[in-house]
Each structure stands twice: as C-alpha cells, then as structure tokens.
Design a protein around this motif. Structure first.
Motif, PDB file in Angstrom:
ATOM      1  N   PRO A 169       0.808  -1.214   0.000  1.00  0.00           N
ATOM      2  CA  PRO A 169       0.000   0.000   0.000  1.00  0.00           C
ATOM      3  C   PRO A 169       0.844   1.268   0.000  1.00  0.00           C
ATOM      4  O   PRO A 169       0.483   2.257  -0.639  1.00  0.00           O
ATOM      5  N   GLY A 282       5.707  14.098   1.362  1.00  0.00           N
ATOM      6  CA  GLY A 282       4.739  13.991   2.460  1.00  0.00           C
ATOM      7  C   GLY A 282       4.521  12.612   3.070  1.00  0.00           C
ATOM      8  O   GLY A 282       3.404  12.106   3.097  1.00  0.00           O
ATOM      9  N   ILE A 284       4.668  11.284   6.212  1.00  0.00           N
ATOM     10  CA  ILE A 284       3.873  11.026   7.403  1.00  0.00           C
ATOM     11  C   ILE A 284       2.395  11.151   7.066  1.00  0.00           C
ATOM     12  O   ILE A 284       1.587  10.306   7.434  1.00  0.00           O
ATOM     13  N   SER A 285       2.053  12.172   6.304  1.00  0.00           N
ATOM     14  CA  SER A 285       0.637  12.304   5.953  1.00  0.00           C
ATOM     15  C   SER A 285       0.204  11.151   5.059  1.00  0.00           C
ATOM     16  O   SER A 285      -0.922  10.690   5.142  1.00  0.00           O
ATOM     17  N   ALA A 286       1.139  10.659   4.205  1.00  0.00           N
ATOM     18  CA  ALA A 286       0.783   9.529   3.346  1.00  0.00           C
ATOM     19  C   ALA A 286       0.471   8.305   4.188  1.00  0.00           C
ATOM     20  O   ALA A 286      -0.501   7.599   3.933  1.00  0.00           O
ATOM     21  N   ILE A 287       1.281   8.087   5.224  1.00  0.00           N
ATOM     22  CA  ILE A 287       1.016   6.948   6.095  1.00  0.00           C
ATOM     23  C   ILE A 287      -0.325   7.119   6.774  1.00  0.00           C
ATOM     24  O   ILE A 287      -1.113   6.194   6.887  1.00  0.00           O
ATOM     25  N   GLY A 288      -0.592   8.338   7.196  1.00  0.00           N
ATOM     26  CA  GLY A 288      -1.874   8.616   7.814  1.00  0.00           C
ATOM     27  C   GLY A 288      -3.025   8.275   6.883  1.00  0.00           C
ATOM     28  O   GLY A 288      -4.012   7.680   7.288  1.00  0.00           O
ATOM     29  N   VAL A 289      -2.846   8.623   5.622  1.00  0.00           N
ATOM     30  CA  VAL A 289      -3.894   8.360   4.641  1.00  0.00           C
ATOM     31  C   VAL A 289      -4.068   6.862   4.439  1.00  0.00           C
ATOM     32  O   VAL A 289      -5.181   6.339   4.425  1.00  0.00           O
ATOM     33  N   ALA A 291      -3.312   4.603   6.547  1.00  0.00           N
ATOM     34  CA  ALA A 291      -3.802   4.011   7.775  1.00  0.00           C
ATOM     35  C   ALA A 291      -5.295   4.250   7.954  1.00  0.00           C
ATOM     36  O   ALA A 291      -6.025   3.364   8.368  1.00  0.00           O
ATOM     37  N   THR A 292      -5.746   5.451   7.633  1.00  0.00           N
ATOM     38  CA  THR A 292      -7.142   5.744   7.913  1.00  0.00           C
ATOM     39  C   THR A 292      -7.997   5.649   6.661  1.00  0.00           C
ATOM     40  O   THR A 292      -9.075   6.196   6.603  1.00  0.00           O
TER      41      THR A 292
ATOM     42  N   SER B   2       3.306  18.735   0.507  1.00  0.00           N
ATOM     43  CA  SER B   2       3.635  18.246  -0.823  1.00  0.00           C
ATOM     44  C   SER B   2       2.372  17.890  -1.594  1.00  0.00           C
ATOM     45  O   SER B   2       1.280  17.866  -1.050  1.00  0.00           O
ATOM     46  N   PHE B 223     -10.109   3.414  14.631  1.00  0.00           N
ATOM     47  CA  PHE B 223      -8.720   3.117  14.269  1.00  0.00           C
ATOM     48  C   PHE B 223      -7.856   2.912  15.506  1.00  0.00           C
ATOM     49  O   PHE B 223      -7.007   2.020  15.537  1.00  0.00           O
TER      50      PHE B 223
END
Lengths: 298, 289
Positions: A169, A282, A284-289, A291-292, B2, B223
């Motif tokens: 993912p 990005g 950290i935000s990608a991981i957040g996306v 993840a959620t 980004s 979550f």
C-alpha cells in the motif's frame, strides 16, 4: 463611555489571545501522554546508552566493532532493498492499472490496496507461514516445476514475500497519486509521432511518474527496516534482522545499554530517511492516509 | 505540504464514492485499450493483497493438530476451543478491555489536540503536529524496547495500565489524522456565532463542533481501537504470565504451541476488523449526494 469601535477592537484582540491560549491548552493532554509513554522512555534509553556507568561512547563503539551488529545491519538493509524492489515491481503496474479502469473498479482496487494494512499482523504472518511452509501449497506447486528444494520459510525469501505484501500500500498510493496526474494524451501523442510503446513509456510516462516512485521507494525501504514479527516467524534465527537483535539484547542478554545504543541508531536512521522522504512527498501524511483509508472529507 | 499529501485524500475520495450505479465508460476503449497483460498483472497483485485473508478463513474450519492447508476436514472444533479454553478467551477479553480503554484515552486527547492544532498556524504548532505523528513511522521494536525498560522501573510491565498507556500513545496519530480531516470542512465562524448567541465554550463544543466532526472522531476511535487490538510488538515485551493479550497468545500459538486455534482467532479478528472499518465507510456514502 469609550469609543465603541476601539472597545470592540480591544475585546476582539483580548479574546483572540485567550483563544490562542485555549488552543495550546488543548494540546497539553496529548503531549503529556506522548511524553510520558514515548519520549521519556526514549530519552532514558538514550541517556543510559551514553552515561552508563559513566559518560562514555563505548556502547556505540562496540556496535561497530563487535562484528555482529554491522553484519545484521547489512542483512537488514539487503532484505529491505529486496522488499522494496518486489513492492515496486508489483506496485507500479497495479497503480497504473488503477488509473486505467472505470471509477467503480478503481474503488474496488483501492479497497483491496488497503486490506493488507488492516489485516491483523498475527493473522497475516500466520497465513504466510501456512502458505509458504514445507509441504505447503506454494512448495507443492514449485515441486511440480522442479523447484521443490527452495526453502521458503526460514529464509530471506519468505520474509521478503510477506513484507512486500504488507508494505505494498505504501508503494501503490504515492504511485497512484502521481500516475493519475499524468495526462495520457502525451503518450498517444508520442505514439502518433511514431514512437514505439516502450519508448513512449520510457521517454514520456516514466519521467513524469518519478516523484511517486521515489516517495514509494523510500517509504517502503524505511518501513521494512523495523519489522520484527515477520522475520521472527518466517525468517531463520541464524539470519536475524536488526529488530530481532534489538529484542535479543533486551530480553535475553539484558544488555540495556547496548540495546539503547542500537535502538538509537535504528531510530536515527529511520527518522533521517523519513525526513528525506517527507521532502520528496509527504511521508507522514501519506502513512496517515493509508492508515485511515480515505482520510474522510477535507 | 507536498502534492502527495494534498492529492491523495481527494483521489481516494473520488474513488471511494464511485460513480453511481452505472459508472460511465471513461475512455473509448478502441483508441486506447487496456492491454491484457496489465489486467492479468493487476488482478494477480490484487490476489496477493488478499491472499492471507483467503487462507485464514478456510483454515479456521480445519481440525486440531497441524497447520495443514488446505484443511482435511470441516469442523467447528477450533472455534469451540477458542471460546472455551481460558487461555484464548481470557486473552481476548484482556485485549478488548485494553483496546476500549486505550481507544477512549487516545480519542479524547487526540480530538482535543486536533481541535487545538486546527486553530494554530505557527511554525511551532506544526512541529507539535509532527511530534504527535512521529510514532507512526518509528519502528515498533524501538518503542517496545524503550518502553519495556522504563516500564520495568515504573512497575508497569505486565499490568493492564501499562498496555493501556502504551497503546493509547500509539493510537493518538490515527485520531489526529481523522479528526483533522473532518475539521477540514468545518467553518470556524460557527463557533463565533454560537458564542454570540450566549453559549459557553463547552456547550458550543457539544452542540456545534461535535455533531459536525462526530464522524471523524468516531472513525479515529475505531482506528485507535483496532490499532490496540492488533498491536503485538509492544505487547510481547509487556506480557506477563498473569496478563497477556490476544496477539501475544497468537504469537505463542505459532512459535511454541503449534496450536491451530490461531486460525479461528485470526478469522475472528480479521472479520471483526473488516466490519469495524467498513461500517464508517458505508455509513459515509448516502450523505454524499
């Protein structure tokens, strides 16, 4: 009575200041929890690694001279690189496929991408153990084509297969995000000007997709460095990875100083890679996306 | 930020909504057809994504004694053992208790932090946000080792609260992400409107803010709950003979006991988690159009 306009202005400014203070107050509980549970233990383990018994760097020097740590670190990097390559080879066509199908199929493919992330860690590793075990379905299939001797569980192969699946993912989503921004008419234009499909892909499409590729590669590589359960269950004890070494130093050797030093090295490597990936795209935000799921509304 | 960070949620959203009952054909296939090999590779990778789930469920109806696949018999033996053996059912109850408490703490502090950060724009507040998110990218083993050694001194190893605090801390980023994205469409003028009508901040929060971001809070709570329920690395370090969670029992079942009851446990966890995550996704849909 004062001039009503200045009065309102003062009130607003005072209110504003109060509101900002209130906003900072809202952060306090989260920061307290984080500090107590994560930051203090990490800080303690760092201090222990440089100040036990006295101020010393011996635990760090030991890491680089004991012969074991560097070997394991190298093996971990190799496994991570292999995992990243597999994830890329599978993720790129998948992400491209996602950009080509109808909206409805894309929604289904997207839900499928998110499945590995939320399949229970233990269920997933157990399933891979069953699939890849000696005499299991994959080995049986391989023996039909004369490759029955390949050992899947207890080797790098099994670890790589299982790790690529769960990290896919993190490859697919950045790729999909950058691939779907590419105008496909450029490819058709290249074809129309007489370029063969492969050349059109290589000269037009690939350079445009590079941002997503780099983000995905760094992300998957970084995340695979810290895997513990998968190598512990599917790998071999003789070929342990850095996370197993860390666990062993802590639980079996009770070498808290050495474990602290090793933990710091792993943490610093990870955070540097994450910071680098973050500049590319990005993380950290990608991981957040990932993840959620869909990240809900914006 | 980004492009990835900004694009992805939107793209995911568009995809998640799907284009109504009859998705229109996007492209004229005859001009630019999808090559057959691409479809084959795409579907093969999709199978690879789902393979573990596809294996675990049939395994759970197999018999006792081995990890053989495909199973030779069809029984409910493993489920019976799961729900009657105190080792399994006990660890499940422990896990549920820890997950509920951890999710409650994570949701409360995470929602508060998201609300605070939403109104702050300074460089320092961005630093705080990154700090709160950083446990998402920190290797679990590094956290586990540090937490284990410190918790030993604080007598939290093997205690329920040790698990709860550790899991609450790693659950916060998930709540932060989902509440923050719910706040994206939130009009702060409503707060001033409410205040001007005489509502106290608490009343405003309960009557105005919460109903509008409730879905984001609920998603975050789910979550955080799932993260705790599934967490194994930290739990392996904090376990004690008197208190251990389900993932730890599953780990022992594979490494020490060769107990196929893990197949039943896996299926139950996979199905529960899938339902928990699908419910908010499906509930979100009708409101869209």
């Amino acid at each position: 009575m004062t001039d009503p306009t200045t009065d309102i202005a003062t009130v607003t400014r005072a209110q504003q200041r109060r509101r900002i203070n209130a906003n900072w107050m809202l952060l306090v509980p989260a920061l307290v929890l984080l500090t107590a549970v994560l930051l203090v233990p990490l800080a303690q383990s760092f201090i222990r690694s440089i100040a036990s018994p006295t101020w010393t760097l011996e635990h760090y020097i030991e890491l680089f001279t004991d012969g074991v740590t560097l070997t394991v670190l190298g093996r971990t990097a190799t496994t991570a690189a292999l995992t990243t390559v597999v994830a890329f080879l599978l993720g790129y066509p998948y992400a491209y496929f996602m950009t080509r199908v109808s909206d409805r199929s894309r929604a289904i493919l997207l839900v499928i991408v998110l499945i590995p992330f939320w399949t229970s860690v233990m269920a997933r590793n157990f399933a891979w153990l069953v699939i890849l075990q000696r005499g299991g379905p994959v080995q049986t299939a391989l023996s039909w084509i004369g490759l029955g001797d390949i050992q899947l569980v207890g080797s790098q192969i099994g670890v790589t297969i299982a790790m690529s699946q769960v990290l896919l993912p993190f490859m697919v989503l950045p790729l999909f995000s950058s691939l779907s921004a590419i105008d496909r008419r450029l490819l058709l234009a290249a074809r129309g000007l007489g370029s063969p499909p492969i050349v059109a892909f290589w000269k037009v499409y690939w350079p445009l997709s590079r941002g997503g590729v780099v983000a995905g590669l760094i992300l998957v590589f970084t995340l695979s460095l810290g895997f513990y359960v998968t190598p512990a269950l599917l790998g071999s004890p003789q070929q342990s990875l850095i996370a197993q070494l860390l666990a062993q130093r802590t639980m079996q050797l009770l070498d808290f100083e050495g474990a602290g030093a090793l933990g710091m090295v792993v943490l610093v490597i990870t955070l540097l890679l994450v910071a680098w990936a973050n500049r590319v795209g990005g993380t950290i935000s990608a991981i957040g996306v990932v993840a959620t799921g869909s990240g809900a509304r914006r | 930020m980004s492009s990835l960070a900004q694009d992805t949620p939107e793209l995911l959203e568009t995809a998640a909504i799907t284009a109504g009952p009859r998705g229109r054909r996007r492209r004229d296939r005859s001009v630019d057809p999808i090559p057959w090999w691409l479809a084959v590779v795409g579907i093969a990778v999709a199978v690879y994504f789902t393979l573990p789930t596809l294996v675990v469920i049939p395994m759970s109806f197999g018999g006792q004694g081995s990890f053989q696949f495909p199973p030779k018999e069809f029984t409910f033996e493993l489920y019976r053992n799961f729900f009657t053996n105190p080792k399994w059912i006990g660890s499940l109850l422990n896990s549920l208790l820890v997950a509920v408490l951890a999710a409650m703490i994570a949701t409360t502090v995470g929602t508060a932090a998201a609300l605070g950060l939403n109104n702050l724009t300074s460089r320092f507040s961005r630093l705080v946000r990154t700090l709160l998110m950083v446990s998402m990218v920190t290797p679990a083993i590094v956290i586990a080792v540090a937490v284990y050694i410190s918790f030993l001194q604080w007598h939290l190893v093997g205690s329920m609260w040790g698990y709860v605090f550790a899991h609450a801390a790693i659950g916060v980023p998930f709540v932060l992400v989902s509440v923050t994205s719910a706040l994206g469409g939130f009009d702060t003028k409503l707060l001033r409107a409410s205040a001007s009508l005489g509502a106290s901040p608490v009343r405003t929060f309960l009557r105005v803010t919460l109903p509008l971001i409730g879905r984001g809070v609920a998603t975050g709570a789910v979550f955080a709950f799932v993260t705790s329920l599934d967490e194994v690395v930290i739990a392996l370090f904090l376990r004690s003979p008197t208190f251990q969670t389900l993932p730890v029992q599953m780990y022992t079942a594979v490494t020490v006991e060769v107990d196929p009851t893990i197949a039943a446990a896996s299926s139950l966890v996979v199905v529960t988690v899938t339902l928990l995550l699908l419910i908010p996704m499906l509930a979100r849909r009708p409101k869209r159009r």
